[in-house]
Design a protein around this motif. Structure first.
Motif, PDB file in Angstrom:
ATOM      1  N   UNK A 162       0.769  -1.236   0.000  1.00 30.98           N
ATOM      2  CA  UNK A 162       0.000   0.000   0.000  1.00 30.98           C
ATOM      3  C   UNK A 162       0.800   1.286   0.000  1.00 30.98           C
ATOM      4  N   UNK A 163       2.126   1.211   0.000  1.00 34.78           N
ATOM      5  CA  UNK A 163       2.951   2.422   0.060  1.00 34.78           C
ATOM      6  C   UNK A 163       3.105   3.126  -1.285  1.00 34.78           C
ATOM      7  N   UNK A 164       3.056   2.373  -2.384  1.00 37.17           N
ATOM      8  CA  UNK A 164       3.316   2.934  -3.706  1.00 37.17           C
ATOM      9  C   UNK A 164       2.066   2.838  -4.576  1.00 37.17           C
TER      10      UNK A 164
ATOM     11  N   UNK B 120       5.135   7.532  -3.866  1.00 38.06           N
ATOM     12  CA  UNK B 120       5.469   6.880  -2.608  1.00 38.06           C
ATOM     13  C   UNK B 120       4.794   7.688  -1.521  1.00 38.06           C
ATOM     14  N   UNK B 121       3.646   7.225  -1.049  1.00 40.11           N
ATOM     15  CA  UNK B 121       2.888   7.884   0.013  1.00 40.11           C
ATOM     16  C   UNK B 121       2.749   9.390  -0.240  1.00 40.11           C
ATOM     17  N   UNK B 122       2.379   9.756  -1.465  1.00 45.05           N
ATOM     18  CA  UNK B 122       2.127  11.145  -1.808  1.00 45.05           C
ATOM     19  C   UNK B 122       3.296  11.877  -2.450  1.00 45.05           C
ATOM     20  N   UNK B 123       4.485  11.308  -2.403  1.00 48.12           N
ATOM     21  CA  UNK B 123       5.649  11.929  -3.025  1.00 48.12           C
ATOM     22  C   UNK B 123       5.872  11.314  -4.398  1.00 48.12           C
TER      23      UNK B 123
ATOM     24  N   UNK C 187       5.613  -2.741  -7.412  1.00 45.24           N
ATOM     25  CA  UNK C 187       6.280  -3.555  -6.398  1.00 45.24           C
ATOM     26  C   UNK C 187       6.409  -2.800  -5.079  1.00 45.24           C
ATOM     27  N   UNK C 188       6.547  -3.533  -4.011  1.00 45.91           N
ATOM     28  CA  UNK C 188       6.685  -2.944  -2.680  1.00 45.91           C
ATOM     29  C   UNK C 188       8.061  -2.335  -2.441  1.00 45.91           C
ATOM     30  N   UNK C 189       8.979  -2.475  -3.402  1.00 45.93           N
ATOM     31  CA  UNK C 189      10.284  -1.816  -3.287  1.00 45.93           C
ATOM     32  C   UNK C 189      10.278  -0.440  -3.950  1.00 45.93           C
ATOM     33  N   UNK C 190       9.128  -0.031  -4.520  1.00 46.08           N
ATOM     34  CA  UNK C 190       9.018   1.287  -5.137  1.00 46.08           C
ATOM     35  C   UNK C 190       9.252   1.295  -6.631  1.00 46.08           C
ATOM     36  N   UNK C 191       9.462   0.149  -7.222  1.00 42.61           N
ATOM     37  CA  UNK C 191       9.669   0.071  -8.664  1.00 42.61           C
ATOM     38  C   UNK C 191       8.379  -0.402  -9.323  1.00 42.61           C
TER      39      UNK C 191
ATOM     40  N   UNK D  74      12.530   2.299 -12.804  1.00 46.08           N
ATOM     41  CA  UNK D  74      13.859   2.386 -12.173  1.00 46.08           C
ATOM     42  C   UNK D  74      13.824   3.234 -10.902  1.00 46.08           C
ATOM     43  N   UNK D  75      12.794   3.036 -10.107  1.00 52.46           N
ATOM     44  CA  UNK D  75      12.630   3.795  -8.876  1.00 52.46           C
ATOM     45  C   UNK D  75      12.712   2.893  -7.639  1.00 52.46           C
ATOM     46  N   UNK D  76      13.175   1.687  -7.789  1.00 50.64           N
ATOM     47  CA  UNK D  76      13.274   0.763  -6.655  1.00 50.64           C
ATOM     48  C   UNK D  76      14.182   1.305  -5.576  1.00 50.64           C
ATOM     49  N   UNK D  77      13.764   1.141  -4.328  1.00 51.75           N
ATOM     50  CA  UNK D  77      14.577   1.561  -3.209  1.00 51.75           C
ATOM     51  C   UNK D  77      14.390   3.009  -2.806  1.00 51.75           C
ATOM     52  N   UNK D  78      13.506   3.732  -3.444  1.00 53.55           N
ATOM     53  CA  UNK D  78      13.285   5.147  -3.073  1.00 53.55           C
ATOM     54  C   UNK D  78      12.222   5.291  -2.024  1.00 53.55           C
TER      55      UNK D  78
END
Length: 177
Positions: A49-51, A65-68, A148-152, A173-177
């Motif tokens: 639910x974060x992304x 990512x939570x509004x960003x 994905x839950x890693x932000x990608x 290519x936003x994984x890990x942000x």
């Protein structure tokens, strides 16, 4: 009376358990498959639910990512004006829909699917991702877009490769942000 209360309680518990999968599947929308679309204010979210990958009302496709904002298609306000000389009216077609079509194209289009305002460049992405010593697989077709839950956000080929594994064909290519 006690027996009726126990039976009623058991029945209510059983009914509520039958409803859990329907509720869970509604919240498990972390992917898009061929033929599916996202229209104005439609989104798919990561399993945690974060992304959220959001097809906004202004025509921009944005990964949050939570509004960003982490990534955007740059299609905010994009449109095409079509003049009809026979009736003297100009029609406007706007970027409004994210589509994953059956041939693996991920695109932002107008509602009639006549104009493409953005398309995932899978060939360039794969050329930069599958660098030697890796061998770039051939014949890959994106058939599942996953937040994905890693932000990608990744477009995968899940069926066309011989190894049976999911191979990426494009990503934000936003994984890990």
């Amino acid at each position: 009376m006690n027996k009726i209360a126990k039976m009623t309680g058991s029945m209510l518990l059983a009914l509520s358990m039958l409803q859990l999968p329907a509720v869970s599947s509604a919240f498990a929308a972390d992917y898009l498959t061929p033929g599916q679309t996202l229209s104005h204010d439609g989104m798919i979210t990561s399993a945690d639910g974060r992304f959220a990958f959001d097809m906004q009302w202004d025509g921009n496709l944005v990964l949050y990512n939570q509004g960003t904002s982490l990534w955007g298609s740059g299609t905010r306000g994009d449109h095409v004006d079509i003049y009809d000389p026979f009736i003297g009216i100009t029609y406007h077609r706007y970027a409004e829909v994210l589509r994953l079509d059956t041939i693996g194209r991920l695109r932002v289009t107008d509602t009639a699917d006549q104009f493409t305002f953005w398309q995932a460049d899978t060939n360039s992405w794969m050329n930069s991702h599958y660098q030697p010593p890796m061998i770039k697989p051939t014949g890959l077709v994106g058939d599942r877009l996953v937040v994905q839950s890693d932000g990608n956000c990744v477009l995968y080929d899940t069926t066309g490769n011989s190894g049976g594994s999911w191979l990426p064909v494009w990503a934000t290519n936003t994984g890990g942000r």
